[in-house]
Design a protein around this motif. Sequence first.
Motif, mmCIF file in Angstrom:
data_model
loop_
_atom_site.group_PDB
_atom_site.id
_atom_site.type_symbol
_atom_site.label_atom_id
_atom_site.label_comp_id
_atom_site.label_asym_id
_atom_site.label_seq_id
_atom_site.Cartn_x
_atom_site.Cartn_y
_atom_site.Cartn_z
ATOM 1 N N PHE A 1 0.836 -1.210 0.000
ATOM 2 C CA PHE A 1 0.000 0.000 0.000
ATOM 3 C C PHE A 1 0.866 1.254 0.000
ATOM 4 O O PHE A 1 0.554 2.245 -0.667
ATOM 5 C CB PHE A 1 -0.922 0.010 1.218
ATOM 6 N N GLN B 1 -5.284 10.269 1.384
ATOM 7 C CA GLN B 1 -4.890 8.876 1.557
ATOM 8 C C GLN B 1 -5.888 8.072 2.387
ATOM 9 O O GLN B 1 -6.141 6.899 2.100
ATOM 10 C CB GLN B 1 -3.497 8.805 2.187
ATOM 11 N N LEU C 1 -7.783 4.608 1.109
ATOM 12 C CA LEU C 1 -7.707 3.344 1.839
ATOM 13 C C LEU C 1 -9.081 2.854 2.250
ATOM 14 O O LEU C 1 -9.358 1.648 2.199
ATOM 15 C CB LEU C 1 -6.816 3.518 3.071
ATOM 16 N N GLY D 1 -10.755 1.492 -0.900
ATOM 17 C CA GLY D 1 -10.005 0.319 -1.334
ATOM 18 C C GLY D 1 -10.256 -0.883 -0.454
ATOM 19 O O GLY D 1 -10.434 -2.008 -0.942
ATOM 20 N N ILE E 1 -5.654 -0.377 -4.827
ATOM 21 C CA ILE E 1 -5.622 -0.886 -3.450
ATOM 22 C C ILE E 1 -6.549 -2.087 -3.302
ATOM 23 O O ILE E 1 -6.170 -3.126 -2.739
ATOM 24 C CB ILE E 1 -6.038 0.222 -2.455
ATOM 25 N N ASP F 1 -5.229 -6.010 -2.841
ATOM 26 C CA ASP F 1 -5.562 -6.745 -1.622
ATOM 27 C C ASP F 1 -6.249 -8.064 -1.953
ATOM 28 O O ASP F 1 -6.084 -9.050 -1.235
ATOM 29 C CB ASP F 1 -6.463 -5.897 -0.719
ATOM 30 N N ARG G 1 -6.890 0.625 7.716
ATOM 31 C CA ARG G 1 -6.666 2.014 7.291
ATOM 32 C C ARG G 1 -5.930 2.807 8.362
ATOM 33 O O ARG G 1 -4.948 3.507 8.075
ATOM 34 C CB ARG G 1 -8.017 2.670 6.976
ATOM 35 N N TYR H 1 -2.324 1.719 8.888
ATOM 36 C CA TYR H 1 -1.421 2.232 7.842
ATOM 37 C C TYR H 1 -0.730 3.510 8.304
ATOM 38 O O TYR H 1 0.478 3.688 8.121
ATOM 39 C CB TYR H 1 -2.226 2.485 6.571
#
Length: 338
Positions: free
Chosen positions: A85, A99, A103, A106, A203, A207, A240, A243
């Motif tokens: 990612f 971002q 996420l 995604g 994303i 995944d 998320r 991250y």
Amino acid sequence: MDVSLTLWVLTIVGLCALIGTDFFVGRKPHEVTLKEAGTWTIIWIVLAGLFGVGLLIWGDGQASGEFFAGYVTEKSLSVDNLFIFVIIMSKFAVPPQYQARVLMVGVLIALVMRAAFIAAGAALIASFSWVFYIFGAFLIYTAWKLVQEARAEEEEGEWEENRFLKMVERRFAATDKYHGTKLFITENGKRLMTPMLIVMLAIGTTDLLFALDSIPAIFGLTQDPYIVFTANAFALMGLRQLYFLIGGLLKKLVHLSYGLSVILGFIGVKLVLHALHESGVHVPEISTAVSLGVIGGVLVVTTITSLRASRRIDARKDAEEKEEQPAEEVHHPGPGKD
């Protein structure tokens, strides 16, 4: 565990409510702080823990143990996904304030597609017990492949767009500039995709590729579709925030691939033993308690050795930098004039 349709509906509604709350709280584009990421990470972990305790109270100990083993495994594999990612975010130059939105969408794409994978896997297992042999062999192969990749020390820049993403970019015109959180814009009467949509698809579909090893792995711990789905959901939904929380720590987990390879190999062996048992061969089976202990132990050892190795690497780099620095020139005064 016998799960009624009503419980399935309530669970999905509850998960949707949690996702909606998470989305609306952070709906305004902004750069996520460590405090915000840490708070939400704790919230998702606590919610997963409460769900596992609820299974223990209203279900049974086995269901609760299988959920926690599955959740820890999926969470660990998800942390490994964060490396990719980071690369994707960098490749598409996603502004920091967008971002979190990338996420979120995604991960939702990945969750929906994983649900389809889980349904297909459950149907195969219910119909063909020999599928365990395939899952087990695949996990053992994946474990070996992880070790080979870790030894090769492949560089981060090797991520490439998958076929689906390339097909989308060929068939639909796109702009190279971000326009807030918009997925499409209209320029000169022509409808164009924005990089925001492309990176969200990147994303989500990336995944999904990781699900090829994570879904067989959790089916090695439990064959209950309800537990498989909920463990995946809780592991993904906190991804998320994780991250942003451990983005800088990822590079320090230098032994993570080795630890994950041990876990996948262990579950692969567990699946093969289970398949042999189903075929009438008298072999020992590995209990859920043992599985949870092995997974937790491997992760603890991997984290400790990774941090120690990272400190040694940092110390060696600092020493090398000091050696490379030129010595300061000493200026001596010239002879004085009479």
